[in-house]
Design a protein around this motif. Structure first.
Motif, PDB file in Angstrom:
ATOM      1  N   VAL A 225       0.841  -1.201   0.000  1.00  0.00           N
ATOM      2  CA  VAL A 225       0.000   0.000   0.000  1.00  0.00           C
ATOM      3  C   VAL A 225       0.873   1.248   0.000  1.00  0.00           C
ATOM      4  O   VAL A 225       1.850   1.344   0.751  1.00  0.00           O
ATOM      5  N   THR A 226       0.530   2.214  -0.849  1.00  0.00           N
ATOM      6  CA  THR A 226       1.186   3.515  -0.869  1.00  0.00           C
ATOM      7  C   THR A 226       0.114   4.602  -0.767  1.00  0.00           C
ATOM      8  O   THR A 226      -1.079   4.328  -0.923  1.00  0.00           O
ATOM      9  N   ALA A 227       0.560   5.831  -0.537  1.00  0.00           N
ATOM     10  CA  ALA A 227      -0.399   6.933  -0.468  1.00  0.00           C
ATOM     11  C   ALA A 227      -1.103   7.119  -1.805  1.00  0.00           C
ATOM     12  O   ALA A 227      -2.273   7.500  -1.863  1.00  0.00           O
ATOM     13  N   ALA A 228      -0.399   6.837  -2.894  1.00  0.00           N
ATOM     14  CA  ALA A 228      -0.988   7.003  -4.225  1.00  0.00           C
ATOM     15  C   ALA A 228      -2.082   5.977  -4.498  1.00  0.00           C
ATOM     16  O   ALA A 228      -2.975   6.228  -5.314  1.00  0.00           O
ATOM     17  N   SER A 229      -2.057   4.827  -3.819  1.00  0.00           N
ATOM     18  CA  SER A 229      -3.080   3.799  -4.063  1.00  0.00           C
ATOM     19  C   SER A 229      -4.405   4.123  -3.399  1.00  0.00           C
ATOM     20  O   SER A 229      -5.406   3.476  -3.680  1.00  0.00           O
ATOM     21  N   GLU A 230      -4.435   5.108  -2.495  1.00  0.00           N
ATOM     22  CA  GLU A 230      -5.677   5.555  -1.842  1.00  0.00           C
ATOM     23  C   GLU A 230      -6.465   4.374  -1.261  1.00  0.00           C
ATOM     24  O   GLU A 230      -7.625   4.147  -1.577  1.00  0.00           O
ATOM     25  N   GLN A 231      -5.811   3.625  -0.400  1.00  0.00           N
ATOM     26  CA  GLN A 231      -6.444   2.480   0.261  1.00  0.00           C
ATOM     27  C   GLN A 231      -7.702   2.917   0.995  1.00  0.00           C
ATOM     28  O   GLN A 231      -7.699   3.855   1.788  1.00  0.00           O
ATOM     29  N   LYS A 232      -8.817   2.220   0.759  1.00  0.00           N
ATOM     30  CA  LYS A 232     -10.101   2.601   1.339  1.00  0.00           C
ATOM     31  C   LYS A 232     -10.162   2.258   2.828  1.00  0.00           C
ATOM     32  O   LYS A 232      -9.662   1.223   3.271  1.00  0.00           O
ATOM     33  N   VAL A 233     -10.798   3.136   3.598  1.00  0.00           N
ATOM     34  CA  VAL A 233     -11.064   2.899   5.012  1.00  0.00           C
ATOM     35  C   VAL A 233     -12.483   3.361   5.311  1.00  0.00           C
ATOM     36  O   VAL A 233     -13.084   4.111   4.532  1.00  0.00           O
ATOM     37  N   VAL A 234     -13.021   2.924   6.453  1.00  0.00           N
ATOM     38  CA  VAL A 234     -14.330   3.390   6.903  1.00  0.00           C
ATOM     39  C   VAL A 234     -14.197   3.828   8.359  1.00  0.00           C
ATOM     40  O   VAL A 234     -13.264   3.425   9.069  1.00  0.00           O
ATOM     41  N   MET A 235     -15.137   4.655   8.804  1.00  0.00           N
ATOM     42  CA  MET A 235     -15.010   5.257  10.130  1.00  0.00           C
ATOM     43  C   MET A 235     -16.374   5.393  10.800  1.00  0.00           C
ATOM     44  O   MET A 235     -17.385   5.588  10.132  1.00  0.00           O
ATOM     45  N   GLN A 236     -16.359   5.303  12.134  1.00  0.00           N
ATOM     46  CA  GLN A 236     -17.549   5.576  12.932  1.00  0.00           C
ATOM     47  C   GLN A 236     -17.173   6.518  14.074  1.00  0.00           C
ATOM     48  O   GLN A 236     -16.041   6.494  14.574  1.00  0.00           O
ATOM     49  N   LYS A 237     -18.125   7.342  14.466  1.00  0.00           N
ATOM     50  CA  LYS A 237     -17.926   8.222  15.609  1.00  0.00           C
ATOM     51  C   LYS A 237     -18.485   7.561  16.871  1.00  0.00           C
ATOM     52  O   LYS A 237     -19.163   6.540  16.805  1.00  0.00           O
ATOM     53  N   VAL A 238     -18.193   8.166  17.997  1.00  0.00           N
ATOM     54  CA  VAL A 238     -18.683   7.637  19.273  1.00  0.00           C
ATOM     55  C   VAL A 238     -20.205   7.625  19.274  1.00  0.00           C
ATOM     56  O   VAL A 238     -20.857   8.591  18.858  1.00  0.00           O
ATOM     57  N   GLY A 239     -20.786   6.507  19.725  1.00  0.00           N
ATOM     58  CA  GLY A 239     -22.236   6.390  19.798  1.00  0.00           C
ATOM     59  C   GLY A 239     -22.880   5.811  18.559  1.00  0.00           C
ATOM     60  O   GLY A 239     -24.084   5.557  18.556  1.00  0.00           O
ATOM     61  N   GLN A 240     -22.105   5.601  17.498  1.00  0.00           N
ATOM     62  CA  GLN A 240     -22.661   5.035  16.267  1.00  0.00           C
ATOM     63  C   GLN A 240     -22.411   3.530  16.230  1.00  0.00           C
ATOM     64  O   GLN A 240     -21.356   3.052  16.659  1.00  0.00           O
ATOM     65  N   LYS A 241     -23.365   2.794  15.691  1.00  0.00           N
ATOM     66  CA  LYS A 241     -23.212   1.357  15.540  1.00  0.00           C
ATOM     67  C   LYS A 241     -22.615   1.000  14.188  1.00  0.00           C
ATOM     68  O   LYS A 241     -21.940  -0.012  14.044  1.00  0.00           O
ATOM     69  N   ASP A 242     -22.908   1.809  13.193  1.00  0.00           N
ATOM     70  CA  ASP A 242     -22.421   1.542  11.844  1.00  0.00           C
ATOM     71  C   ASP A 242     -21.138   2.313  11.577  1.00  0.00           C
ATOM     72  O   ASP A 242     -20.691   3.114  12.388  1.00  0.00           O
ATOM     73  N   PHE A 243     -20.561   2.084  10.395  1.00  0.00           N
ATOM     74  CA  PHE A 243     -19.387   2.807   9.922  1.00  0.00           C
ATOM     75  C   PHE A 243     -19.790   3.579   8.667  1.00  0.00           C
ATOM     76  O   PHE A 243     -19.518   3.164   7.545  1.00  0.00           O
ATOM     77  N   PRO A 244     -20.481   4.724   8.830  1.00  0.00           N
ATOM     78  CA  PRO A 244     -21.074   5.394   7.671  1.00  0.00           C
ATOM     79  C   PRO A 244     -20.131   6.294   6.891  1.00  0.00           C
ATOM     80  O   PRO A 244     -20.488   6.751   5.815  1.00  0.00           O
ATOM     81  N   TYR A 245     -18.924   6.549   7.413  1.00  0.00           N
ATOM     82  CA  TYR A 245     -18.033   7.496   6.755  1.00  0.00           C
ATOM     83  C   TYR A 245     -16.949   6.755   5.972  1.00  0.00           C
ATOM     84  O   TYR A 245     -16.279   5.869   6.502  1.00  0.00           O
ATOM     85  N   SER A 246     -16.808   7.135   4.721  1.00  0.00           N
ATOM     86  CA  SER A 246     -15.834   6.499   3.844  1.00  0.00           C
ATOM     87  C   SER A 246     -14.686   7.452   3.576  1.00  0.00           C
ATOM     88  O   SER A 246     -14.888   8.657   3.381  1.00  0.00           O
ATOM     89  N   GLY A 247     -13.469   6.930   3.585  1.00  0.00           N
ATOM     90  CA  GLY A 247     -12.293   7.744   3.295  1.00  0.00           C
ATOM     91  C   GLY A 247     -11.205   6.897   2.682  1.00  0.00           C
ATOM     92  O   GLY A 247     -11.430   5.756   2.273  1.00  0.00           O
TER      93      GLY A 247
END
Length: 391
Positions: A225-247
């Protein structure tokens, strides 16, 4: 004879009562078997997930301080507002700076007039020296006066530029786009250049999440993995059950931290309707690139026996069997089994709550529900909306 007859009748009656006493025992052994939901295990392509914690950071943040000292004359924003680069925020009393600018402008005009006269005299001396009508010393003196006049004018113009900058700095504008905090200084207060913090601004169009990946995990799962490959991640904030944020990952540090054995990585997330705030605690989930086929069963089908995990499988003659298993990652209500089961096994989907090993059952075949469960982060699923947890 009568006594013998009575003895026979007593014996027959006793045998009859004994026979009646044994009948319920035979009936008990013929009770119907308990119906139990069973299902064939699933084999699904899955990605291993790694979870890390972070505090969100704004890509740009400013502690706004004045460049000149003075008295605050005007505050031109509402606390908590969105501001854009160039928006007026504060005004400092500009009259002292305007007076300096006016004085320097007058000095520049005077110097320009003097320079014009000196330049004329220098030109005349140049013509006269050619005709030997004036002395060499006088001609050189006039040439020197011209040079001094030009230098003096240049110095005054530089002072005027600096004074004009001070006048401009009396009007304080937003240096970035973002959300402005409360004001620390109100109208009428004196402020010092480079010392008084007026307010703060943080950008809000995107957010950074820094996290540390241990060296072993990175080399095993993300070495390519490199920065140029833009590896996908997901995120959740405190209190959330799902991971609705994509980055995606947009920065990987250039070395391993020798003290901790970790690699600093940064993910960027686009803010949606101001739903992300700097300083928020968040969990970031990163999927390994390799996808493997794994046995998956409902998490509730797994029992605990001291330090062991086990599953009840359906054996010959529909008798439940005890099998030790090793578990992996959890995907929604499903769990990966890394060892202990085969792809052909059938399991009691509700676990050992009502049954135990060695018990004969009446199997009721059902299907394992995989609705709303995401096993891989593919191009068509850039955000993970299933509640996923790691062991």
């Amino acid at each position: 004879m009568r006594k013998y007859f009575m003895t026979v009748m007593i014996a027959v009656t006793t045998l009859t009562l004994i026979g009646c006493g044994e009948a319920p025992s035979q009936t008990a052994t013929q009770q119907p078997l308990q119906p139990i939901d069973v299902a064939k295990v699933l084999v699904e392509p899955v990605q291993k997930w790694h979870t890390y914690t972070t505090r969100l950071e704004a890509p740009e943040q400013v502690s706004l301080m004045p460049r000149v000292s003075g008295v605050v004359e005007q505050v031109s924003f509402h606390e908590g507002d969105h501001v854009e680069q160039g928006d007026l925020l504060f005004k400092i009393d500009a009259r002292p700076f305007a007076a300096v600018v006016a004085g320097l402008k007058a000095q520049v005009q005077s110097a320009e007039a003097s320079l014009q006269q000196v330049r004329s005299e220098a030109k005349r001396a140049s013509r006269l020296i050619a005709k030997k009508a004036i002395s060499t010393e006088l001609a050189e003196s006039r040439a020197s006066a011209l040079t001094q006049g030009e230098a003096q004018l240049a110095a005054l113009k530089a002072q005027l530029v600096a004074a004009q900058l001070d006048l401009d700095f009396a009007t304080i504008r937003s240096p970035i786009d973002g959300v402005i905090s409360r004001t620390n200084v109100t109208r009428g207060n004196n402020i010092l250049a480079g010392q008084t913090v007026l307010t703060s601004i943080v950008s809000n169009k995107s957010m950074y999440g820094y996290f540390d990946v241990d060296e072993r995990t990175w080399n095993r799962s993300f070495n390519d993995v490199t920065a140029a490959s833009e590896q996908k991640v997901v995120m959740q904030k405190v209190g959330q059950k799902d991971f609705p944020y994509s980055g995606y990952i947009n920065f990987i540090d250039n070395r391993i931290n020798a003290a901790t054995g970790t690699l600093r990585v940064r993910a960027v997330f686009e803010a949606q309707n101001d739903s992300l705030r700097a300083g928020s605690f968040a969990r970031i989930r990163l999927a390994a690139n390799n996808i493997t086929d794994q046995i998956v069963i409902p998490d509730r089908a797994i029992g605990t026996d001291l330090n062991n995990r086990f599953v009840l499988t359906v054996g010959e003659d529909n008798v439940l069997q005890y099998k030790l298993v090793e578990v992996g990652d959890r995907y929604g209500h499903l769990r990966v089994i890394t060892s202990g089961l085969t792809a052909t096994d059938k399991i009691a989907v509700n676990g050992p709550a009502r049954v135990g090993p060695g018990m004969p059952i009446e199997p009721n075949l059902v299907n394992i529900d995989t609705k709303d469960v995401t096993f891989t982060l593919s191009a068509s699923h850039e955000s993970l909306t299933a509640s996923t947890k790691e062991l």
